[in-house]
Design an enzyme around this catalytic site. Structure first.
Site, mmCIF file in Angstrom:
data_model
loop_
_atom_site.group_PDB
_atom_site.id
_atom_site.type_symbol
_atom_site.label_atom_id
_atom_site.label_comp_id
_atom_site.label_asym_id
_atom_site.label_seq_id
_atom_site.Cartn_x
_atom_site.Cartn_y
_atom_site.Cartn_z
ATOM 1 N N ASN A 31 -6.207 3.263 -5.696
ATOM 2 C CA ASN A 31 -5.593 1.925 -5.749
ATOM 3 C C ASN A 31 -4.964 1.648 -7.105
ATOM 4 O O ASN A 31 -4.666 0.499 -7.439
ATOM 5 C CB ASN A 31 -6.620 0.853 -5.398
ATOM 6 C CG ASN A 31 -6.914 0.842 -3.907
ATOM 7 O OD1 ASN A 31 -6.097 1.319 -3.118
ATOM 8 N ND2 ASN A 31 -8.072 0.330 -3.528
ATOM 9 N N ASP A 63 -12.004 -3.498 -5.144
ATOM 10 C CA ASP A 63 -11.799 -2.148 -4.601
ATOM 11 C C ASP A 63 -11.045 -1.283 -5.619
ATOM 12 O O ASP A 63 -10.123 -0.539 -5.272
ATOM 13 C CB ASP A 63 -11.047 -2.210 -3.269
ATOM 14 C CG ASP A 63 -11.270 -0.939 -2.436
ATOM 15 O OD1 ASP A 63 -12.249 -0.204 -2.697
ATOM 16 O OD2 ASP A 63 -10.456 -0.674 -1.529
ATOM 17 N N GLY A 93 1.947 7.302 2.663
ATOM 18 C CA GLY A 93 0.495 7.195 2.784
ATOM 19 C C GLY A 93 0.083 6.676 4.144
ATOM 20 O O GLY A 93 0.739 5.808 4.713
ATOM 21 N N VAL A 94 -0.978 7.242 4.648
ATOM 22 C CA VAL A 94 -1.546 6.757 5.908
ATOM 23 C C VAL A 94 -3.026 6.557 5.653
ATOM 24 O O VAL A 94 -3.650 7.342 4.939
ATOM 25 C CB VAL A 94 -1.416 7.795 7.051
ATOM 26 C CG1 VAL A 94 -1.684 7.148 8.399
ATOM 27 C CG2 VAL A 94 -0.069 8.461 7.030
ATOM 28 N N GLU A 97 -6.743 3.862 6.765
ATOM 29 C CA GLU A 97 -7.287 2.800 7.617
ATOM 30 C C GLU A 97 -6.525 1.515 7.369
ATOM 31 O O GLU A 97 -6.468 0.630 8.208
ATOM 32 C CB GLU A 97 -8.793 2.614 7.327
ATOM 33 C CG GLU A 97 -9.172 2.956 5.915
ATOM 34 C CD GLU A 97 -10.188 2.029 5.292
ATOM 35 O OE1 GLU A 97 -10.690 1.128 5.957
ATOM 36 O OE2 GLU A 97 -10.444 2.210 4.093
ATOM 37 N N GLY A 146 -3.378 1.192 7.150
ATOM 38 C CA GLY A 146 -2.071 1.192 7.777
ATOM 39 C C GLY A 146 -1.246 2.339 7.226
ATOM 40 O O GLY A 146 -1.795 3.282 6.645
ATOM 41 N N THR A 147 0.033 2.240 7.401
ATOM 42 C CA THR A 147 0.915 3.304 6.913
ATOM 43 C C THR A 147 1.868 2.724 5.891
ATOM 44 O O THR A 147 2.400 1.629 6.078
ATOM 45 C CB THR A 147 1.705 3.908 8.093
ATOM 46 O OG1 THR A 147 0.751 4.266 9.112
ATOM 47 C CG2 THR A 147 2.468 5.140 7.685
#
Ligand code: 809
Length: 483
Positions: free
Chosen positions: A264, A259, A139-140, A142, A144-145
């Site tokens: 998520n 969130d 996953g990439v 905002e 991070g990766t």
């Protein structure tokens, strides 16, 4: 899903790496270097010899940039996942016969000079590189990766997020720490992604979490969308119940997630190798997941904050409750409930949610987005309540976790328990009345006279009162009934 057996190549890499980790010392680097430079496997005697020279690992240097020798950036099949720790031999019997020639140093005519050179570089490798084998990028964003990694020492798979370290003193810096603090405060729960470690190196923040082998709920929804499918009501209820249990835990710990959304929520599929759990082993609510084949977990605690002293960083606006937009933080846990209601609506096939505009407000007035399937009335009402404009009207996570809509079997059990209690009460009342009646007709006992020594008086009078059946109950003795 993608946790098949470990393949040979990976095993070799792991075992090879293990040698390296066990002895981050010159000898082992020499062995490794030899193999890399000359494509010659260090034979067993070489490895043993280098092990004998083991010195404690040096602390990793923080300001390093990767040295190609140790970069494991090959794209590997996602099927190479592991679940259970791989047993390592200290002798590294599976050191690869053909080491990876791609990581060969450039000038290696002499077996000595280059070794020294690589040794220095190796010691400067980051903790991430030293401790983990990167399997693939998962996953990439905002945030991070995120990588799927195998920890060389235990052979287990982890999800590791690498994000840019925020500037010291910036508001982002304290936010970045939120996630780590939140994990630390929360501890372990079956429906919250587990945290293992976090550290900073170079200009990166790194967090090592439990790896969920089924991907995210968002990925599963996208797959559904592609095939024109959506989750059916029983599955939606299962997801809702499991995430409610996770939220109940977070809220009871004095925190809110802020969130909640499909990307998520992470999915763990039970592996075939996992030992089955007999129903009688499941003693309480917290253990029920042991019998589940699919477990849903709340992840990404980057927005988590405390209920009483909130530092609110708004989550995804598509799932944002209206009161949060208006900075009304009096009912923060209900903002998670709102987001969870919309998450379930999306899993049920709702079209992509608006980030703003008229439709955004329409939903905040308590209207569920259009769904491509008919849900039961009770489930629809529950979902609608979850997105109620007044947060106080929304059910709490605890209420959801015991909802009859989500747990019909709990309703049946409760009903039976209720009936049983009623019957017990009736029996106790009858027994009391019986004792009173027996006492009333037994003047000797009434006056404290134990009767003829050693002769039980009870059964005689009992028989007179309740007939032959009375012998079945130990309570049916005159005067001194057993409890
Ligand atoms: O499995 C995961 N655990 C995480 O904490 C996590 C995970 C994933 C996955 C599942 C792969 O099957 C996909 N992505 C994009 C993940 C991200 C995370 C994650 C989210 C992490 Cl490691 C830290 C913060 C936020």
């Amino acid at each position: 899903m993608d946790d098949g057996g470990i393949n040979k190549e990976l095993k070799q890499k792991l075992n090879f790496s293990y040698c390296e980790e066990e002895g981050e010392h010159e000898g082992q680097e020499e062995a490794r270097e030899n193999s890399e430079a000359q494509s010659q496997t260090p034979d067993k005697s070489q490895v043993q010899e280098t092990e004998a020279k083991c010195t404690p690992p040096r602390p990793s240097l923080s300001s390093t940039h990767e040295v190609s020798t140790f970069q494991e950036t090959d794209t590997m099949s996602p099927n190479q996942g592991l679940r259970t720790p791989v047993s390592h031999s200290r002798k590294c019997p599976e050191t690869p016969a053909q080491p990876d020639s791609r990581s060969k140093p450039l000038h290696c005519e002499s077996p000595f000079t280059p070794k020294r050179c690589v040794l220095r570089e190796t010691n400067m490798a980051s903790r991430y590189e030293k401790e983990f084998l990167e399997v693939e990028k998962i996953g990439v964003g905002e945030f991070g990766t995120v990588y799927k990694c195998i920890k060389r020492l235990d052979g287990c798979v982890y999800a590791i997020k690498r994000s840019m370290k925020p500037f010291a003193g910036s508001s982002n810096e304290s936010l970045a720490l939120h996630e780590v603090y939140a994990h630390a405060v929360l501890g372990h729960h079956p429906h919250v992604v587990r945290y293992y470690s976090a550290w900073a190196e170079d200009d990166h923040m790194i967090i090592q979490n439990e790896y969920c082998n089924g991907g995210s709920l968002q990925a599963a929804i996208s797959e559904n969308t592609k095939s024109g499918d959506h989750f059916q009501e029983p599955k939606l209820k299962d997801i809702l119940l499991q995430i409610s249990l996770g939220l109940k835990y977070i809220h009871n710990s004095g925190m809110v997630h802020l969130d909640i959304k499909p990307s998520n929520i992470f999915i763990c599929h039970k592996m075939q190798s996992d030992s089955p759990v007999a129903p009688e082993e499941i003693e309480n609510e917290a253990d029920w997941f042991l019998s589940a084949n699919v477990i849903y977990k709340i992840g990404d605690l980057g927005h988590v904050t405390s209920i009483n002293e909130p530092k609110v960083e708004e989550g995804d606006s598509r799932f944002l409750a209206n009161e949060i937009l208006h900075e009304d933080y009096r009912h923060l846990p209900k903002a998670d409930i709102f987001a969870l209601g919309l998450t379930i609506a999306v899993a049920a096939g709702a079209e992509s949610l608006p980030s703003n505009g008229a439709m955004w407000h329409h939903i905040r007035e308590g209207n569920l987005p259009d769904l491509p399937q008919e849900l039961s009335e009770e489930f629809c009402i529950l979902l609608k309540n979850m997105i109620h404009p007044d947060p106080r009207e929304r059910p709490s996570a605890a209420a959801l976790a015991r909802s009859r809509v989500l747990r019909p079997s709990l309703g049946k059990a409760e009903e039976l328990q209720h009936q049983l209690n009623l019957e017990k009460f009736k029996t106790a009342t009858l027994e009391r009345e019986l004792r009173e009646a027996q006492q009333a007709c037994s003047p000797q006992e009434e006056h404290g006279d134990p009767g003829v020594s050693g002769t039980p008086t009870g059964p005689r009078s009992t028989k007179r009162l309740v007939g032959g059946k009375s012998a079945k109950s130990s309570s049916f003795t005159c005067g001194k009934s057993s409890p």
